[in-house]
Design a protein around this motif. Structure first.
Motif, PDB file in Angstrom:
ATOM      1  N   ASP A 113      31.067  53.081  40.106  1.00 16.53           N
ATOM      2  CA  ASP A 113      30.804  53.014  41.544  1.00 16.53           C
ATOM      3  C   ASP A 113      29.319  53.354  41.731  1.00 16.53           C
ATOM      4  O   ASP A 113      28.941  54.508  41.803  1.00 16.53           O
ATOM      5  N   LEU A 114      28.492  52.326  41.793  1.00 17.74           N
ATOM      6  CA  LEU A 114      27.038  52.528  41.835  1.00 17.74           C
ATOM      7  C   LEU A 114      26.576  52.905  43.235  1.00 17.74           C
ATOM      8  O   LEU A 114      27.193  52.522  44.232  1.00 17.74           O
ATOM      9  N   ASP A 115      25.487  53.645  43.304  1.00 21.97           N
ATOM     10  CA  ASP A 115      24.966  54.060  44.605  1.00 21.97           C
ATOM     11  C   ASP A 115      24.017  52.985  45.137  1.00 21.97           C
ATOM     12  O   ASP A 115      22.840  53.233  45.368  1.00 21.97           O
ATOM     13  N   ASN A 116      24.551  51.786  45.314  1.00 21.85           N
ATOM     14  CA  ASN A 116      23.764  50.647  45.814  1.00 21.85           C
ATOM     15  C   ASN A 116      24.339  50.192  47.151  1.00 21.85           C
ATOM     16  O   ASN A 116      25.467  50.573  47.498  1.00 21.85           O
ATOM     17  N   PRO A 117      23.600  49.377  47.926  1.00 19.09           N
ATOM     18  CA  PRO A 117      24.131  48.904  49.216  1.00 19.09           C
ATOM     19  C   PRO A 117      25.502  48.235  49.027  1.00 19.09           C
ATOM     20  O   PRO A 117      25.702  47.483  48.074  1.00 19.09           O
ATOM     21  N   LYS A 118      26.418  48.580  49.908  1.00 20.80           N
ATOM     22  CA  LYS A 118      27.792  48.101  49.804  1.00 20.80           C
ATOM     23  C   LYS A 118      28.268  47.506  51.131  1.00 20.80           C
ATOM     24  O   LYS A 118      27.710  47.805  52.198  1.00 20.80           O
ATOM     25  N   THR A 119      29.334  46.705  51.053  1.00 23.50           N
ATOM     26  CA  THR A 119      29.992  46.231  52.275  1.00 23.50           C
ATOM     27  C   THR A 119      31.024  47.266  52.695  1.00 23.50           C
ATOM     28  O   THR A 119      31.236  48.268  51.997  1.00 23.50           O
ATOM     29  N   ASP A 120      31.716  47.009  53.778  1.00 29.11           N
ATOM     30  CA  ASP A 120      32.705  47.956  54.301  1.00 29.11           C
ATOM     31  C   ASP A 120      33.911  48.096  53.367  1.00 29.11           C
ATOM     32  O   ASP A 120      34.700  49.023  53.493  1.00 29.11           O
ATOM     33  N   MET A 121      34.021  47.150  52.432  1.00 32.98           N
ATOM     34  CA  MET A 121      35.089  47.244  51.419  1.00 32.98           C
ATOM     35  C   MET A 121      34.701  48.169  50.279  1.00 32.98           C
ATOM     36  O   MET A 121      35.470  48.419  49.367  1.00 32.98           O
ATOM     37  N   GLY A 122      33.441  48.628  50.299  1.00 36.00           N
ATOM     38  CA  GLY A 122      32.944  49.466  49.201  1.00 36.00           C
ATOM     39  C   GLY A 122      32.468  48.635  48.032  1.00 36.00           C
ATOM     40  O   GLY A 122      32.267  49.135  46.932  1.00 36.00           O
ATOM     41  N   TRP A 123      32.315  47.314  48.266  1.00 37.04           N
ATOM     42  CA  TRP A 123      31.857  46.415  47.198  1.00 37.04           C
ATOM     43  C   TRP A 123      30.336  46.323  47.211  1.00 37.04           C
ATOM     44  O   TRP A 123      29.726  46.062  48.282  1.00 37.04           O
TER      45      TRP A 123
END
Ligand SMILES: N#[N+]C[C@@H]1[C@@H](O)[C@H](O)[C@@H](O)[C@@H]2O[C@H]12
Length: 448
Positions: free
Chosen positions: A316-326
């Motif tokens: 689970d990388l600390d990069n920009p994600k969508t609301d799904m956590g993807w």
């Protein structure tokens, strides 16, 4: 000025699925399906949401089609609810179900919108689940019966057919992880289900060919570009295994006529390898006209001694994600398209789903200013454009999704639509991303 112009005949569309938008779960003779059942069991779905009403598209389809027309969207991918056609899954036909889809298809064609139909988007008739679902070879034959009727009724009207949507999700989330209907947690069953779904796919493609229909037929797979967490031997092997588990198992069976040797060996060692014959593989390998791919994000994986059964876990990388956590990783779409082109004989590809869930807000002006979704779509379309420039036979793009809808285990908490749905009033609000996409379609490409 259009900076990134797509091929003249490029297909621009949007996508939905029956259970996620139709509602009318028990209307006009429709039979129960496994998602009606699964959502009725408390605890399975976020806040016990269900698709009983959803977007009420069953009753609102004409006004929804008017929105497609207003936006200049000329291709619409949707699925047929098997239990609306065969309430018991086979045998007795529900004419009202056929009449509904005929009205829907004709309404689309009247507006100059080309339908693309998915025959199976996860909503198995419950009666068939009661006899073992996709573990039962009879269900394979019942799927063929259902497909034959759909081809007879609509084959002359519908140019694009998709046999199955994401067999990996159906088998793994529904039968190994148990977070989707029917909620089974058994890898051996999951791989048997995957095999029978692929068998049903091949039989239906063969049937379609025998009926001399003029359209194109394929299958949709959810695929991801797989990255190893480090260059260590164990993590690199973990990435190869996860690529086999999610991608190659299905791609090789459908496009090469054999499951990948490394995964067969591993599944056999784990005692989860399904039984299959050479004849099965010939059926699964029936030639398809296109490969549909659903791309949302990449997968970064590592070796994990404690992760059953593959000893692989996701980072689970600390990069920009969508609301799904993807993770938002557009480059993964390019990597995937190039990989498919190189390893599977340059097959024609349709992106049958790509999009993002974000926590959309209706502002004081009654608008949804979803620049974040526009940014996601822009970046992914740019990668699709790059892939086309590098020789990939990418023929089209169906944005997921037309409407906010029932997002399976997440219920209505996740909004993927380019059209906002107020579930209390069934009011539709066209989001800024829809107007942006409308311009992309009008220009057949991306400006800036
Ligand atoms: N999650 N998510 C969004 C989207 C889901 O709503 C679709 O039904 C599936 O085909 C695929 O998983 C992608």
């Amino acid at each position: 000025m259009v900076k990134y112009k797509f091929p003249d005949d490029f297909i621009w569309g949007v996508a939905t699925s029956a259970y996620q938008i139709e509602g009318a779960y028990n209307k006009d003779g429709k039979g129960e399906n496994i998602w009606d059942r699964f959502t009725s069991i408390p605890g399975n779905i976020y806040k016990n949401h269900n698709g009983n009403v959803a977007c009420d598209h069953y009753h609102l389809y004409q006004s929804d089609i008017n929105i497609l027309k207003e936006l200049g969207i000329k291709n619409y991918r949707f699925s047929i609810s098997w239990a609306r056609i065969f309430p018991d899954g086979y045998g007795k036909v529900n004419q009202k179900g056929i009449e509904y889809y005929r009205r829907l298809i004709n309404a689309l064609l009247d507006k100059g919108i080309q339908p693309a139909i998915t025959l199976y988007h996860w909503d198995l008739p419950q009666e068939l689940q009661d006899i073992g679902g996709w573990t039962n070879k009879k269900v394979v034959d019942y799927f063929v019966e259902y497909a034959e009727l759909m081809f007879k009724e609509f084959g002359d009207l519908v140019p694009i057919w998709i046999t199955h949507n994401e067999p990996w999700v159906v088998s793994i989330l529904g039968h190994a992880w148990g977070v989707h209907a029917p909620g089974i947690k058994d890898y051996k069953i999951a791989l048997k289900v995957a095999h029978n779904i692929l068998l049903s796919h091949g039989k239906v493609v063969k049937l379609y060919r025998s009926m001399s229909l003029k359209g194109k037929i394929g299958i949709t797979l959810n695929l991801s570009s797989i990255h190893s967490a480090t260059d260590s031997e164990k993590d690199l092997l973990a990435a190869k295994i996860y690529d086999g588990f999610m991608n190659r198992w299905f791609l090789d069976a459908i496009l090469k006529g054999s499951y990948p040797e490394d995964m067969k060996k591993l599944y056999n060692e784990l005692n989860i390898l399904p039984q299959f014959s050479d004849d099965d593989m010939k059926i699964i390998n029936e030639r398809i006209d296109f490969l549909g791919i659903n791309y949302y994000t990449r997968s970064v994986v590592k070796y994990d001694e404690n992760a059953y059964p593959l000893k692989v876990s996701m980072l689970d990388l600390d990069n920009p994600k969508t609301d799904m956590g993807w993770e938002i990783y557009p480059k993964g779409l390019y990597e995937l398209l190039i990989n498919l082109h190189k390893n599977y004989d340059g097959i024609d590809i349709l992106i049958t789903e790509n999009g993002a869930a974000f926590n959309d807000i209706v502002n004081y002006k009654g608008k949804v200013v979803d620049d974040y979704r526009i940014d996601y779509l822009y970046r992914h379309l740019l990668e699709a454009y790059r892939a086309i420039c590098d020789g990939v036979n990418l023929k089209g793009y169906y944005l997921w999704s037309f409407l906010d809808n029932f997002e399976w285990a997440e219920g209505y908490s996740k909004r993927f639509g380019i059209v906002f749905v107020d579930y209390n009033t069934q009011k539709r609000i066209i989001k800024d991303s829809a107007y942006w996409y409308s311009d992309v379609i009008k220009n057949n490409g991306i400006t800036e």
